[in-house]
Scaffold this motif. Sequence first.
Motif, PDB file in Angstrom:
ATOM      1  N   CYS A  58      40.934  44.869  97.236  1.00 41.53           N
ATOM      2  CA  CYS A  58      41.715  43.603  97.849  1.00 41.53           C
ATOM      3  C   CYS A  58      42.000  42.356  97.247  1.00 41.53           C
ATOM      4  CB  CYS A  58      40.231  43.197  98.641  1.00 41.53           C
ATOM      5  SG  CYS A  58      40.725  41.732  99.716  1.00 41.53           S
ATOM      6  N   HIS A  60      42.081  39.552  97.571  1.00 44.77           N
ATOM      7  CA  HIS A  60      41.310  38.356  97.626  1.00 44.77           C
ATOM      8  C   HIS A  60      40.285  38.205  96.180  1.00 44.77           C
ATOM      9  CE1 HIS A  60      37.413  35.947  98.685  1.00 44.77           C
ATOM     10  NE2 HIS A  60      38.439  35.041  98.369  1.00 44.77           N
ATOM     11  N   ALA A  61      39.824  39.242  96.046  1.00 47.41           N
ATOM     12  CA  ALA A  61      38.583  39.255  94.734  1.00 47.41           C
ATOM     13  C   ALA A  61      38.256  40.599  94.225  1.00 47.41           C
ATOM     14  CB  ALA A  61      37.435  38.477  95.206  1.00 47.41           C
ATOM     15  N   GLY A  62      39.501  41.485  94.719  1.00 50.04           N
ATOM     16  CA  GLY A  62      39.091  42.968  94.122  1.00 50.04           C
ATOM     17  C   GLY A  62      38.189  43.733  94.904  1.00 50.04           C
ATOM     18  N   GLY A  63      37.602  43.360  96.142  1.00 47.92           N
ATOM     19  CA  GLY A  63      36.757  44.276  96.754  1.00 47.92           C
ATOM     20  C   GLY A  63      37.400  45.794  96.955  1.00 47.92           C
ATOM     21  N   CYS A  81      37.952  43.887 104.407  1.00 51.48           N
ATOM     22  CA  CYS A  81      37.349  44.191 103.297  1.00 51.48           C
ATOM     23  C   CYS A  81      35.927  43.929 103.400  1.00 51.48           C
ATOM     24  CB  CYS A  81      37.927  43.114 102.479  1.00 51.48           C
ATOM     25  SG  CYS A  81      37.147  43.087 100.775  1.00 51.48           S
ATOM     26  N   TRP A  83      33.939  43.024 101.271  1.00 44.85           N
ATOM     27  CA  TRP A  83      33.393  42.138 100.643  1.00 44.85           C
ATOM     28  C   TRP A  83      33.124  40.441 101.153  1.00 44.85           C
ATOM     29  CZ3 TRP A  83      34.632  42.116  94.729  1.00 44.85           C
ATOM     30  CH2 TRP A  83      34.017  43.255  94.022  1.00 44.85           C
ATOM     31  N   HIS A  84      34.400  40.124 101.707  1.00 46.24           N
ATOM     32  CA  HIS A  84      34.267  38.838 102.548  1.00 46.24           C
ATOM     33  C   HIS A  84      35.051  38.957 103.993  1.00 46.24           C
ATOM     34  CE1 HIS A  84      34.705  37.990  98.036  1.00 46.24           C
ATOM     35  NE2 HIS A  84      33.362  37.420  98.233  1.00 46.24           N
ATOM     36  N   LYS A  85      35.155  39.812 104.429  1.00 51.98           N
ATOM     37  CA  LYS A  85      35.837  40.428 105.598  1.00 51.98           C
ATOM     38  C   LYS A  85      37.148  39.993 105.816  1.00 51.98           C
ATOM     39  CE  LYS A  85      31.867  41.867 106.709  1.00 51.98           C
ATOM     40  NZ  LYS A  85      31.409  43.427 106.459  1.00 51.98           N
ATOM     41  N   TYR A  86      38.136  39.729 104.904  1.00 48.55           N
ATOM     42  CA  TYR A  86      39.474  39.478 105.141  1.00 48.55           C
ATOM     43  C   TYR A  86      40.078  40.815 105.707  1.00 48.55           C
ATOM     44  CZ  TYR A  86      39.831  35.515 101.878  1.00 48.55           C
ATOM     45  OH  TYR A  86      39.828  34.159 101.457  1.00 48.55           O
TER      46      TYR A  86
END
Length: 159
Positions: A58, A60-63, A81, A83-86
């Motif tokens: 991802c 955003h932060a690699g999820g 994603c 991790w943080h639901k993007y």
Amino acid sequence: SSSSSSPPPSSSPLPASHFIGKKEDIVKSGRVTKLLNGCRDVLVLYHMGKLHAMDMRCYHAGGALENGDIEEFNGRQCIVCPWHKYKITLAEGEGLYQAVDDPTAKPLRTHWHSKGVKQRIHKVTEVNGDVYVTLNDSSEAIESDHYQTERYRTVFLKA
Ligand code: FES
């Protein structure tokens, strides 16, 4: 004779494409990941009759997008994603978000917006039941490129 210049037989019928797997296997599993060219981790998805390919981690932060659910937002199919639901559109790699357009309106209403293309999307081709990906080598920087380095590959290496 000039026959020595004939090219070696190739397993790929398309120039610069990479064999991913049999379509029936990808349909069955829904998703596969593969390291291409020794440098790009790609996620290939089958959803609602279509194949899609994108960078695996991802923007955003690699999820790990291969573990994300697929849902529809604003009429568009997105991977969410874990991790943080993007939310990332499968077809374009756009980041979608909801925002309140008019903070004075009662009741408050949110609308979907696009942040533009954030996840690099790659081209998928099917030939006689075999699935190939051609990497999108556009020189324009896309945020997900950040997580396509040796560092993140090692950090997120799966058992
Ligand atoms: Fe994907 Fe944060 S890493 S939403």
